[in-house]
Design an enzyme around this catalytic site. Structure first.
Site: not given
Lengths: 270, 392
Positions: A94, A216, A244
């Site tokens: 991320s 996602d 995610h």
């Protein structure tokens, strides 16, 4: 300052080359526990908590310093320097995928490979760019965070900070993983979701694997394609999973994709 | 099964076993839903469908649970709740806003559990939702109050910082003033001494014809002496101040201490002293400070004695509210406090021009008492006498 303590660094595994795992927004190094052990037989596995997360030194979180992702990239390079590790495989999830990009741009000698898990160079929509979110959505996230911090009290802080290794204490805590000081989390959320690192992509020559989830909400497929186009030496693998966090929802597929990317020899079944 | 239950609870009213599990699920006073690990809804109860104004077929297999959340809530779910579920198998008491079919919001509290298959792979997520509309309003109030308190805290901290800075600045200025006074008095001393020497030399060698000359010479001499003594006093003030800063508090036995001090006073054979330290025989104070205080008060008592009667001074201690009070009383001329009370302790302020003095004594006394954290009270009657009370 002891940077290893500051970032709560743990080192395991055998091997000459190091693999550094950096967690994303909302959690800490516990996120890697289904993936990291799979590399311990071949790599020195290094885990850390970003300053402000997990069991890092919260007093080191100066909002002015951590007002951009580059401070976290500096931290990572300091940790690698302290451990004297060159040619590291940096696995960032991320927001930390972008932190990894910044670190690789700054110190190409330290970072040999990048594995970018569910990355996004910018979350907000822009002209000719679909990040997936509007400013108002981010404000709504901050509200959601605020209303979930009512349960946070100073009395449990020491338990979270110091005794996660004592299961009997951790068991008493609701949602005991991935908790941290609300003020810091709020600030980090802003820095994360309002950052724009598109311009930094061109500065990276490090071979990179983009691992994207098929569904996602945080990183639409278009974002993966954008990254593939703007990172010079990159390949995109879309994992058939949703959410995610493929390292939690599809750990085996994540490990397999990483192995394929990292092994120079052709796979037997290929 | 039913028989066994009845046997187990023979006294149970049969109506109590009539609860229908299916109905309980559908119309429970909370929302239930189950979804696949990716969030795809597979089962919802009627309560939840009623809250959201959706039909079952609109949601089951078509929508994910995350899609029912506000976008900000969904971001929170994906970055916090979903990983947490996978990490620890359950999450509890997470606050979200559900989006109804018409776009309006419903505040809920979420508990969720992850079920795994025998191989450990995620199979199903069970979610329970509680309507917290009312509680949410109260929580919003709390949050508002909290952020207000935090803002006030920040303002206080800023004000405090400014105060500290001001205080440091004042301390510095005070220090500078002391240094200035010390340097000025030191630098003035030399040229005035020179003046005195030159004048003396002049008086020896020169002669004046003017009949008024001797008077003027005497006035000049007085002025010179006055100047020298003022400078001397200034030096004493600064020096005592510096000493006080560096001396330590000690326990002083008042009777012998005062007796010795009286012996050092300018002799005046008709003066009487009455000492009474029975209430508080010993005092904690820096010795040079107390010496200076008592010396100044007692010598003032002698200096300003009433012309019609010999001076009588009383030095005594008392306990007032558990704290020691040192009193010095005289039967002298007294001070008109109505007129002079305000300026009594000011430097170089004098009230009796016929008695020699510099106006330093009381200023010094007050400064030393203040420095030790105490205070002074004065009581006086013109023609009767004066009492100084030192609360130490």
């Amino acid at each position: 300052m002891d940077v290893l303590k500051r970032n709560n660094v743990t080192v395991t595994g055998a091997g000459t080359q190091a693999m550094l795992f950096v967690h994303g927004f909302g959690c800490d190094q516990h996120m890697w526990r289904l993936v990291a052990p799979a590399f311990e037989d071949r790599y020195r596995v290094v885990l850390l908590d970003l300053v402000g997360a997990g069991q890092s030194d919260l007093t080191a979180y100066d909002p002015d310093r951590y007002n951009s992702l580059s401070a976290h990239a500096d931290d990572i390079l300091e940790v690698l320097a302290a451990l004297d590790l060159p040619d590291v495989v940096l696995v960032g999830h991320s927001v930390s995928a972008m932190i990894g990009v910044l670190a690789a741009a700054r110190a190409p000698d330290r970072i040999a490979r990048l594995v970018l898990v569910a990355p996004s160079p910018r979350y907000l929509n822009d002209t000719d760019y679909n990040g997936g979110f509007e400013q108002a959505d981010i404000e709504e996230l901050l509200q959601a965070m605020d209303s979930n911090y009512l349960g946070w009290s100073a009395s449990i802080t020491p338990v979270i900070m110091g005794h996660l290794d004592q299961p009997e204490l951790a068991a008493e805590l609701n949602n005991s993983f991935c908790r941290t000081d609300p003020t810091i989390a709020r600030h980090f959320a802003r820095v994360t979701f309002l950052s724009d690192n598109r311009a930094d992509l061109a500065r990276v020559r490090t071979p990179a694997l983009i691992l994207q989830c098929a569904h996602d909400a945080l990183a639409p497929l278009a974002v993966g394609t954008y990254l593939r186009q703007h990172l010079a030496d990159s390949e995109l693998v879309v994992l058939d999973t949703s959410g995610h966090c493929p390292h939690l929802s599809a750990p085996q597929a994540t490990i397999a994709a990483m192995n394929t990317f990292l092994s120079p020899v052709p796979q037997e079944h290929a | 099964m039913r028989e066994a239950e009845e046997e187990q609870y023979p006294e149970l009213d049969l109506r109590l076993t009539a609860e229908n599990v299916e109905e309980l699920y559908e119309y429970a006073p909370c929302g239930y839903c189950s979804c696949l690990p990716d969030g795809t809804l597979v089962k919802l109860n009627q309560t939840l469908l009623g809250w959201l104004h959706y039909t079952r077929t609109e949601l089951v297999a078509h929508r994910t649970f995350q899609e029912l959340l506000s976008i900000g809530g969904r971001l929170h779910y994906e970055t916090y709740c979903a990983p947490l579920l996978l990490l620890q198998g359950e999450v509890r008491e997470i606050s979200y806003q559900l989006r109804r079919r018409d776009g309006s919001r419903l505040s809920v509290l979420l508990n969720a559990q992850l079920l795994r298959d025998p191989l450990g792979n995620p199979l199903l997520v069970r979610i329970t939702l509680f309507d917290i509309t009312e509680r949410q309003k109260y929580e919003q109030e709390l949050l508002r109050a909290k952020s207000q308190a935090e803002e006030q805290g920040r303002q206080l901290a800023r004000a405090n910082e400014q105060l500290i800075a001001k205080n440091e600045q004042l301390t510095r200025i005070n220090q500078d003033l002391d240094n200035f006074v010390y340097t000025a008095s030191h630098d003035l001393k030399q040229p005035i001494n020179n003046m005195a020497g030159i004048f003396e030399e002049l008086m020896r060698t020169a002669s004046f014809t003017d009949p008024e000359a001797p008077g003027m010479v005497s006035m000049f001499n007085d002025a010179l002496r006055q100047m020298l003594s003022t400078i001397e006093d200034l030096t004493v003030v600064v020096q005592l101040q510096r000493e006080q800063e560096h001396t330590t508090v000690e326990l002083i036995e008042l009777q012998p201490f005062t007796e010795e001090l009286i012996r050092s006073l300018p002799a005046r054979t008709d003066a009487r002293f009455t000492l009474d330290f029975a209430a508080v025989p010993r005092l904690h104070f820096p010795r040079p400070g107390l010496q200076s205080i008592l010396y100044n008060l007692l010598s003032n008592g002698l200096k300003y004695a009433h012309p019609d009667r010999p001076p009588h001074l009383w030095v005594s201690t008392a306990l007032v509210d558990g704290a020691p009070v040192l009193s010095v009383r005289d039967n002298g001329r007294g001070i008109d406090l109505q007129r002079h009370g305000q300026e009594l302790f000011q430097l170089f302020r004098r009230f009796h021009s016929d008695v020699p003095g510099s106006g330093v004594g009381l200023y010094l006394v007050q400064r030393l008492v203040h420095q030790a954290g105490g205070r002074i009270e004065v009581e006086s009657q013109v023609g009767e006498g004066t009492t100084f009370r030192l609360y130490l």
